[in-house]
Design a protein around this motif. Structure first.
Motif: not given
Length: 73
Positions: A63-73
């Protein structure tokens, strides 16, 4: 293998699949295990350590991956 000291998870006979976005020689492998557990390992070191996630942990991670929680700025 014991997960959190409680549940035994059998890695024998697990089918390991290479993650689709593993670039070049970097290789992450995933296996669906008994009772909904998910295993992750370094595909370049298949006899090395395995991370085992409970179904709830895996659901929170994906769910965090899909929400972009771990995307780099």
């Amino acid at each position: 293998m014991s997960v959190n000291g409680r549940t035994n998870v059998d890695l024998d006979g697990a089918t390991w699949l290479k993650a689709g976005d593993s670039p070049g020689s970097d290789s992450v492998e995933v296996a669906l295990l008994a009772d909904g557990h998910v295993g992750l390992r370094n595909g370049n070191d298949p006899d090395g350590h395995v991370l085992v996630f409970t179904p709830g942990e895996w659901a929170a991670f994906t769910a965090g991956v899909q929400d972009g929680e771990f995307d780099r700025p």
